[in-house]
Design an enzyme around this catalytic site. Sequence first.
Site, mmCIF file in Angstrom:
data_model
loop_
_atom_site.group_PDB
_atom_site.id
_atom_site.type_symbol
_atom_site.label_atom_id
_atom_site.label_comp_id
_atom_site.label_asym_id
_atom_site.label_seq_id
_atom_site.Cartn_x
_atom_site.Cartn_y
_atom_site.Cartn_z
ATOM 1 C CB SER A 1 -0.712 0.156 1.367
ATOM 2 O OG SER A 1 -1.449 1.454 1.509
ATOM 3 C CE LYS B 1 -1.100 -4.667 3.602
ATOM 4 N NZ LYS B 1 -1.747 -4.957 2.635
ATOM 5 C CE1 TYR C 1 -3.406 -2.042 5.891
ATOM 6 C CE2 TYR C 1 -3.262 -0.230 5.263
ATOM 7 C CZ TYR C 1 -3.899 -1.310 4.963
ATOM 8 O OH TYR C 1 -3.478 -1.017 3.580
HETATM 9 C C1 UD1 Z 1 -6.828 5.188 3.732
HETATM 10 C C2 UD1 Z 1 -5.792 4.409 4.891
HETATM 11 C C3 UD1 Z 1 -4.716 3.866 3.942
HETATM 12 C C4 UD1 Z 1 -5.473 2.691 3.553
HETATM 13 C C5 UD1 Z 1 -6.194 3.517 2.645
HETATM 14 C C6 UD1 Z 1 -7.002 2.210 1.694
HETATM 15 C C7 UD1 Z 1 -6.811 6.121 6.921
HETATM 16 C C8 UD1 Z 1 -6.080 7.144 7.520
HETATM 17 N N1 UD1 Z 1 -5.805 5.602 5.375
HETATM 18 O O1 UD1 Z 1 -6.039 6.036 2.850
HETATM 19 O O2 UD1 Z 1 -3.808 3.525 5.035
HETATM 20 O O3 UD1 Z 1 -3.884 2.262 2.520
HETATM 21 O O4 UD1 Z 1 -7.602 3.590 3.498
HETATM 22 O O5 UD1 Z 1 -8.035 2.331 0.601
HETATM 23 O O6 UD1 Z 1 -7.827 5.796 6.980
HETATM 24 N N2 UD1 Z 1 -12.296 11.602 3.430
HETATM 25 C C9 UD1 Z 1 -13.805 12.148 4.197
HETATM 26 N N3 UD1 Z 1 -14.683 11.714 4.030
HETATM 27 C C10 UD1 Z 1 -15.175 10.547 4.245
HETATM 28 C C11 UD1 Z 1 -13.959 9.551 3.718
HETATM 29 C C12 UD1 Z 1 -12.519 10.352 3.383
HETATM 30 O O7 UD1 Z 1 -13.573 13.493 3.473
HETATM 31 O O8 UD1 Z 1 -15.949 10.217 4.710
HETATM 32 C C13 UD1 Z 1 -11.151 11.812 2.858
HETATM 33 C C14 UD1 Z 1 -9.928 11.440 3.898
HETATM 34 O O9 UD1 Z 1 -10.429 12.401 4.412
HETATM 35 C C15 UD1 Z 1 -9.038 11.917 2.692
HETATM 36 C C16 UD1 Z 1 -9.835 11.121 1.943
HETATM 37 O O10 UD1 Z 1 -11.038 11.298 1.148
HETATM 38 O O11 UD1 Z 1 -8.599 13.169 2.535
HETATM 39 C C17 UD1 Z 1 -9.695 10.089 1.538
HETATM 40 O O12 UD1 Z 1 -9.313 8.921 2.758
HETATM 41 P P1 UD1 Z 1 -9.816 7.299 2.274
HETATM 42 O O13 UD1 Z 1 -10.670 6.934 1.313
HETATM 43 O O14 UD1 Z 1 -10.103 6.965 3.583
HETATM 44 O O15 UD1 Z 1 -8.274 6.450 1.938
HETATM 45 P P2 UD1 Z 1 -6.894 7.519 2.779
HETATM 46 O O16 UD1 Z 1 -7.505 8.321 3.811
HETATM 47 O O17 UD1 Z 1 -6.351 8.025 1.630
#
Ligand code: UD1
Length: 336
Positions: free
Chosen positions: A124, A152, A148
């Site tokens: 990842s 990895k 997590y």
């Molecule tokens: C997350 C994990 C990462 C993992 C990846 C797998 C965290 C901190 N990181 O990455 O370790 O490898 O998923 O797919 O969980 N967001 C919102 N509202 C939401 C959900 C997300 O605003 O309800 C935003 C987050 O703040 C971020 C972006 O969307 O800026 C992407 O979030 P997400 O899809 O959870 O992925 P990551 O955080 O990049």
Amino acid sequence: MNILVTGGAGYIGSHTCVELLNAGHRVVVFDNFCNSHPESLKRVATITGKSVDLVEGDIRNGHQIEQALRDFKCEAVIHFAGLKAVGESVQLPLKYYDNNVVGTVRLLEAMQATGVKTLVFSSSATVYGDPQYLPLNEEHPLSASNAYGRSKIMIEDMLRDLFRAQPDWKISLLRYFNPVGAHASGLIGEDPDGIPNNLMPFVAQVAVGKRDQLNIWGGDYATPDGTGVRDFIHVVDLAHGHLKALEQMQQAQCLAVNLGTGIGYSVLDVVKAYEKASGKPVPYVIAARRPGDIASCYAEPALAASRLNWTAKLGLDDMCADSWRWQSQNPNGFKA
Ligand code: UD1
């Protein structure tokens, strides 16, 4: 080739099974369905017109893996099986080290016992931690702030040690950026249990009316619109990347490769693209930052192009359209 796919019933696993079957490989899925559903494999068979062999089991059961490798005369392993909820990993670190790290040790022992030395591992982009520079190339230092991510890195380190000791292995460590979207058939896709942690499944559930609004975790990042920027990659492109990784591993190696598009989109970009693809509104509020989140993360994808002959082909509009097809046709995922 006969390929053992651990976690093959899961989101990325099931899409990879489709590509492997379409390319003429024989697929043996090893899965305990702890975060997936057997229905996904029936759908894989519908899409491809071919069936997968299934061994229901836990990767921590080395004897069972060994038996499966022997019974099906497997020549390679694609290892998806693992836990992936960041928040849960902070609460229950031992569960993550047991499933992810110990599970991988058991798998590698079984591979060693049966002489199977070709492995594609699901790593990842989380292994890069908070980026020191962008885009992220494979030389970027590794760090983790949760169990997590650390699991990895530990597995990657373990594989590099194994290769140092036994340089005849062929190992690919595929560092995924943010996998989203679904198969174009609308038959398989991401089926999160409970409230989705990740952005696109949450947006999908808002668009389909299952949730009222999206919370955007932070609107004050140093990004063009203040919301987080990520390298979203279509899961079908990602699945192709696995096929390419297997095909190009002619020689012994232990190689880490980014699988991303190289393009960063913000949370608001995703919301707008999803509204366009679905024709549905996605109401949102800007909420506080989510602890542990980073501002921006996107790949330097050049190594995958040169070493795997792979580049991502599908864009954000495809990701949203395919996610929406899956979500609207299967509002309750595989449980319906
Ligand atoms: C997350 C994990 C990462 C993992 C990846 C797998 C965290 C901190 N990181 O990455 O370790 O490898 O998923 O797919 O969980 N967001 C919102 N509202 C939401 C959900 C997300 O605003 O309800 C935003 C987050 O703040 C971020 C972006 O969307 O800026 C992407 O979030 P997400 O899809 O959870 O992925 P990551 O955080 O990049």
